[in-house]
Design an enzyme around this catalytic site. Structure first.
Site, PDB file in Angstrom:
ATOM      1  CB  SER A 101      -0.811  -0.196   1.211  1.00  0.00           C
ATOM      2  OG  SER A 101      -1.996   0.923   1.248  1.00  0.00           O
ATOM      3  CG  HIS A 126      -4.354  -1.577  -1.900  1.00  0.00           C
ATOM      4  ND1 HIS A 126      -4.865  -2.162  -0.822  1.00  0.00           N
ATOM      5  CD2 HIS A 126      -3.841  -0.606  -1.376  1.00  0.00           C
ATOM      6  CE1 HIS A 126      -4.762  -1.533   0.310  1.00  0.00           C
ATOM      7  NE2 HIS A 126      -4.117  -0.701   0.112  1.00  0.00           N
TER       8      HIS A 126
END
EC number: 3.4.21.92
Length: 196
Positions: A101, A126
């Site tokens: 992330s 993501h």
């Protein structure tokens, strides 16, 4: 039995005796920074302060940011990224363990050609998420609009720094995409994989 942060001896140049400092302070003196937790405002401010200080101290010596992070908050992470781009010294990024992330966003933000992953490291990208469940409808809509702006910013940076087309990054950010160190190199998130 918790041991706390280990202490190591450090001799200040010109001093007769060494003093004991925690290992991170010793490593900071060598321009080695660590992100070994979730990104939040506290760690963001610490890393930003260290990068600015090290840049003022010597703007020709490179800085090394070691990353082992599950991700974290977007705005504090983007603040670290912006600082990495702002300071004069080149910032090397090194993934050890996991850069997920926001961790992967910081990894890709290192000086191009100087982004490294250890051989068994994992990288995950993501889209940003929101935890704004109990909000009124109007606040929820504003939050969603802000999330879309942040996603656009993150996507633009990944496109610029990986060389991947916009549609590939956009599609991959729709879900959690995990990569090995070699996969992250092929994707353009890192430039080198350390040898075993």
């Amino acid at each position: 039995m918790p041991i706390g942060v280990p202490k190591v001896p450090f001799q200040i140049p010109g001093e007769e005796d060494a003093s004991w400092v925690d290992v991170y302070n010793r490593l900071y003196r060598e321009r080695l920074l660590f992100l070994g937790q979730e990104v939040d405002s506290d760690i963001s401010n610490q890393l930003i302060g260290l990068m600015v200080y090290l840049s003022i101290e010597d703007d020709t010596k490179e800085i090394y940011l070691f990353i082992n992070s599950p991700g974290g908050w977007v705005i504090p992470g983007v603040a670290i990224y912006d600082t990495m781009q702002f300071v004069r010294p080149e910032v090397h990024t090194i993934c050890m363990g996991l850069a997920a992330s926001m961790g992967s966003f910081l990894l890709v933000g290192g000086e191009i050609t100087k982004r490294l992953a250890f051989p068994h490291a994992r990288v995950m990208i993501h889209q940003p998420a929101s935890y704004f469940f109990g909000a009124q409808t109007g606040e929820f809509i504003l939050e969603a609009e802000e999330l879309l702006k942040l996603r656009e910013t993150l996507t633009r940076v990944y496109v610029q720094r990986t060389g991947k087309p916009l549609w590939v990054i956009s599609e991959d950010m729709e879900r959690d995409v995990f990569m090995s160190a070699k996969d992250a190199q092929a994707y353009g998130i890192v430039d080198l994989v350390a040898v075993e």
